[in-house]
Design an enzyme around this catalytic site. Structure first.
Site: not given
Length: 327
Positions: A122, A124, A127, A179, A233
């Site tokens: 998860a 970042n 991908d 994403h 987030t």
């Protein structure tokens, strides 16, 4: 890991905002029987383990503890949320150089423990880091999964549901691609309770075409909006990761939009991990679900994949990064 194993164990690497939100979602939903938390900040993991354990009397039994990499040897699932956070104004892809090095170190430690389960990524840019986890681990591509566009698709469904006044669970629509900034909405297959979205809107004029464009932009840029307001987030992605975990542990064969390996499912899209629907169960990705895209959507998929592929190729041209490759 087998579908019949009763004691299911998660090792979480990264106890920041996202990791903590994921751990809390696991406790609340009673997913898994054991949760070990790894982070460079040991006080943080010990504090979270203690704090989370105080919720168990209200929820479900679970063993929760501050873990070491060696504890991953018999885990069913390792969830990677560790990485430097996205700063205001920074794109997910700008994080790649810094977080690739962190990812390489973590994956090496996990594999050296004897871990033989499933990786769920998860951190970042997800991908790119899912791809690097696959390369650094030497694992089969089916057992390396990224959260991909799972949260983006949930945001999309929720935004559509609010606009047309329908329960989000009756709205079926996907975001595919990266994403991030090059993601796109699959309008051609969006539907409300089986009725194509465009047909629905002919009879229920809740929103016009420009309104749909604006809605997608708000979904695509939602993370930036939240980061600018509160710094990060984490609730949405925490629950999304819990949903993926449940699908694996319960061998659901659920269809979820994830970052999965591309081997030519879509013309011109190869050797990247990118967001598309896939069937997921106890052994990881069963197979991707290749939604037929319109010509315009396929072009967006190709453009998104090219952007990711260029970044991956540049990163792995670095001899220090390339030296860790096992796949």
């Amino acid at each position: 890991m087998t579908a019949t194993k009763q004691h299911k164990k998660v090792i979480l690497v990264g106890d920041g905002a996202v990791g903590s939100a994921y751990a809390y979602a696991l406790v609340n939903q009673g997913i898994g029987q054991e949760l070990g938390i790894i982070d460079i900040n040991k006080d943080r993991t010990q504090g979270d383990a203690e704090d989370l354990s105080h919720a168990l009397a209200f929820t479900f039994p679970k063993k929760i503890y501050s873990a070491e990499y060696s504890d991953a040897h018999d885990a069913d699932l390792v969830v990677l949320t560790a990485g430097l956070p996205q700063k205001p104004g920074e794109t997910r892809l700008e994080l790649v150089e810094k977080n690739l090095r962190i990812n390489q170190q973590i994956v090496t430690e996990i594999v050296n423990s004897g871990f033989n389960g499933i990786f769920l990524v998860a951190a970042n840019p997800v991908d790119v880091l899912t791809y690097s986890t696959w390369k650094f681990s030497g694992f089969p591509k089916e057992r390396v999964i990224g959260s991909g566009t799972s949260l983006d698709s949930a945001r999309f469904r929720q935004a559509l549901a609010e606009k047309i006044g329908i329960d989000a669970r009756s709205v079926h629509a996907y975001i595919m691609g990266e994403h991030g900034d090059s993601e796109f909405a699959v309008w051609s297959h969006a539907n409300v309770a089986g009725v194509k979205l465009y047909d629905w809107l002919q009879d229920n004029r809740d929103i016009d075409e420009q309104g749909l464009v604006d809605l997608f932009v708000s979904v695509r840029d939602a993370a930036y909006s939240i980061i600018n307001k509160k710094g990060a987030t984490y609730y949405g992605i925490g629950v999304a990761l819990a949903r993926i975990t449940k699908a694996i542990f319960d061998d659901e064969n659920a269809v979820l939009p994830l970052s999965v390996y591309q081997a030519g499912q879509y013309e011109g899209v190869e050797d990247v991990f990118i967001g598309q629907p896939a069937i997921i169960g106890a052994h990881g990705i069963v197979r991707p679900v290749n939604i037929p895209l319109s010509d315009a959507e396929l072009q967006k998929m190709q453009a998104s994949a090219k952007q990711l592929k260029d970044i991956i190729d540049d990163a792995f041209a670095n001899p220090e990064i390339a030296a860790g490759v096992k796949n």
